[in-house]
Motif scaffolding. Structure first.
Motif, PDB file in Angstrom:
ATOM      1  N   ARG A 103      -3.610   5.925  -1.181  1.00  0.00           N
ATOM      2  CA  ARG A 103      -3.355   6.310   0.207  1.00  0.00           C
ATOM      3  C   ARG A 103      -2.121   5.576   0.697  1.00  0.00           C
ATOM      4  N   HIS A 154       1.462   0.428  -6.656  1.00  0.00           N
ATOM      5  CA  HIS A 154       0.074   0.712  -6.281  1.00  0.00           C
ATOM      6  C   HIS A 154      -0.437   1.918  -7.075  1.00  0.00           C
ATOM      7  N   GLU A 188      -0.040   3.755   4.125  1.00  0.00           N
ATOM      8  CA  GLU A 188      -0.296   3.111   5.418  1.00  0.00           C
ATOM      9  C   GLU A 188       0.070   4.059   6.533  1.00  0.00           C
ATOM     10  N   HIS A 248      -6.728  -3.685  -5.358  1.00  0.00           N
ATOM     11  CA  HIS A 248      -5.330  -3.764  -4.951  1.00  0.00           C
ATOM     12  C   HIS A 248      -5.109  -4.863  -3.914  1.00  0.00           C
ATOM     13  N   PRO A 308      -1.940  -5.915  -1.713  1.00  0.00           N
ATOM     14  CA  PRO A 308      -0.552  -5.555  -1.389  1.00  0.00           C
ATOM     15  C   PRO A 308       0.241  -6.713  -0.789  1.00  0.00           C
ATOM     16  N   VAL A 315       0.845  -1.191   0.000  1.00  0.00           N
ATOM     17  CA  VAL A 315       0.000   0.000   0.000  1.00  0.00           C
ATOM     18  C   VAL A 315       0.884   1.245   0.000  1.00  0.00           C
TER      19      VAL A 315
END
Length: 359
Positions: A357, A201, A359, A217, A219, A196
Motif C-alpha cells: 500500500r 517495500h 501512504e 516492514h 519504513p 511505505v
C-alpha cells in the motif's frame, strides 16, 4: 536585402540546430538599428549569426542563476550521492549552478510535490524514480490524489539501478540458500526500506510471497537511515540501493546476499541476483531521472537535457555511477516519457501483491 539574408540564415539555422539556437540569438536581436549600422554587408552579419547559433549547438546552454535540485530522500543515500556527483560536475563545467535540497518523507512524495508547485522556469528540478513516479500511479490509494505527478514533466532519464538485499553481519546467512533457511526457521523477520510504498517495500513483500515467509516492514525516510538501522542491529535485514549499504558492507557491518537486477553488479560479481537464485519474478530495477514543473519551455527542457547528457559523459562521473550500482541510460524527455509508460505497464502486472500500500 539585409533582412532577407538574415531571415534565410535564421531559418536555416533553426532547421539544423532546432529551437535551442533561438535561446542564444533571438531573431529580433538581428534587426536592431545599431547592429544594422555596424554591419555593412549582409553576408558578414549572416556569418556572425551562424557562428553564434552553430556554436550554441556544439556547447551546452548556460542557465544563469542557481538551480534547485530537490532530492526526495534523506542525505547520504544512493539517490543523494548521484545527485551530488552530477551537481558537482555541472558546477565544474559552468553549465548549471545546482544546489541539492533534500526533502524526504512519505516515500518521496513530499519532495516531488514541492517540485510540482514550483515555477516552470528551469530554476527548480527534482529527481524522480520508480518509487516516486510509477508505483503511486499503479498502487493508487482510494481517495488519494496524484495530481503532483501530473504537474511534472520528464527532462532526462539518467539510468537504472537494482536494489541490494543485505543482512546484519550477526545474521547466520552468507548466501541465498542460508538466508532462505534462516527466514523459514526464524519466523517473523523485520526488514528496513526507504519508506511505505517504495520499491524496496515492494521487493520485500514479493520476496516474502515467493518464499512463503513473514516479513515485517520497517519504513525509513531514505536508504541511509534504513541501512544504518540494519548495520546497527535494530533490524536484521535491509533492502535498498547499493550506494546506501556500500559503506556498511565495506565496514563489515552488513553482508550483501543478493541483488534485484537482471545481472550481477560489476562491483560485486560474487553476489547473485534474486531472479537467478529464487525466482525470475523477483526482477526489480529502479530508474532515476530529472523532472521539472509542467509548463517549462521545450527549448529550455532540451537545453537542460543537453547539459545532463554532457555531464554524464565524463569518465569520472561514469565511474562513480558504476560504483553506486547505477547503469547509465541517458535519454531525453520524450524518450523518457515513453520509458515511463512501459514501466507503469510492467508494475501493473504486480498490482495484486498482498499487503502493498501507499501512504
Amino acid at each position: 536585402m539585409l533582412n532577407a539574408i538574415l531571415s534565410v540564415g535564421y531559418a536555416a539555422t533553426l532547421r539544423v540546430c532546432g529551437p535551442f539556437a533561438a535561446n542564444v540569438v533571438p531573431r529580433e536581436a538581428l534587426c536592431r538599428g545599431r547592429l544594422r549600422m555596424r554591419c555593412r554587408h549582409g553576408l558578414l552579419v549572416l556569418t556572425i549569426f551562424l557562428g553564434a547559433a552553430f556554436g550554441a549547438c556544439a556547447q551546452p546552454h548556460t542557465l544563469q542563476g542557481t538551480v534547485r535540485l530537490i532530492v526526495p530522500f534523506s542525505a547520504g543515500g544512493s539517490t543523494d550521492a548521484m545527485a551530488r556527483v552530477l551537481a558537482a560536475e555541472l558546477r565544474r563545467t559552468g553549465a548549471l549552478n545546482i544546489v541539492v535540497d533534500n526533502l524526504p518523507g512519505a516515500a518521496g512524495k513530499i519532495g516531488v510535490a514541492a517540485c510540482a508547485k514550483a515555477n516552470a522556469d528551469g530554476r527548480t528540478l527534482c529527481l524522480g524514480m520508480t518509487t516516486t513516479h510509477t508505483l503511486p500511479l499503479v498502487f493508487e490509494a482510494p481517495g488519494e490524489t496524484r495530481d503532483h505527478l501530473r504537474n511534472l514533466v520528464p527532462i532526462a532519464l539518467v539510468g537504472t539501478q537494482p536494489l541490494v538485499v543485505s543482512v546484519n553481519a550477526r545474521v547466520p546467512a552468507r548466501n541465498v540458500p542460508e538466508l532462505v533457511r534462516w527466514l523459514r526457521s526464524t519466523g517473523d523477520v523485520a526488514f528496513s526500506t526507504t519508506g511505505v510504498g517504495s520499491i524496496s517495500h515492494l521487493v520485500g513483500l514479493s520476496l516474502a510471497h515467493e518464499l512463503g515467509v513473514t516479513l515485517t516492514h520497517i519504513p525509513f525516510k531514505g536508504g541511509e537511515s534504513a541501512s544504518l538501522a540494519a548495520a546497527g542491529g535494530q533490524v536484521p535485514l535491509t533492502i535498498t540501493q547499493l550506494g546506501s549499504v556500500l559503506p556498511h558492507i565495506t565496514g563489515g557491518r552488513l553482508v550483501p546476499i543478493a541483488t534485484t537486477g537482471s545481472s550481477r553488479l560489476p562491483t560485486f560479481r560474487e553476489v547473485p541476483t534474486l531472479s537467478e537464485t529464487v525466482s525470475p519474478r523477483l526482477l526489480f530495477v529502479s530508474y532515476v531521472g530529472f523532472f521539472a514543473p509542467r509548463g517549462i519551455p521545450e527549448s529550455l527542457a532540451a537545453a537542460l537535457y543537453e547539459n545532463i547528457r554532457v555531464a554524464t559523459a565524463n569518465p569520472e562521473v561514469r565511474q562513480r555511477f558504476s560504483q553506486l550500482g547505477i547503469d547509465l541510460d541517458v535519454r531525453p524527455g520524450p524518450a523518457f516519457a515513453e520509458f515511463l509508460v512501459r514501466e507503469e505497464a510492467t508494475y501493473r502486472a504486480l498490482s495484486g501483491i498482498q499487503g502493498f500500500r501507499l501512504e
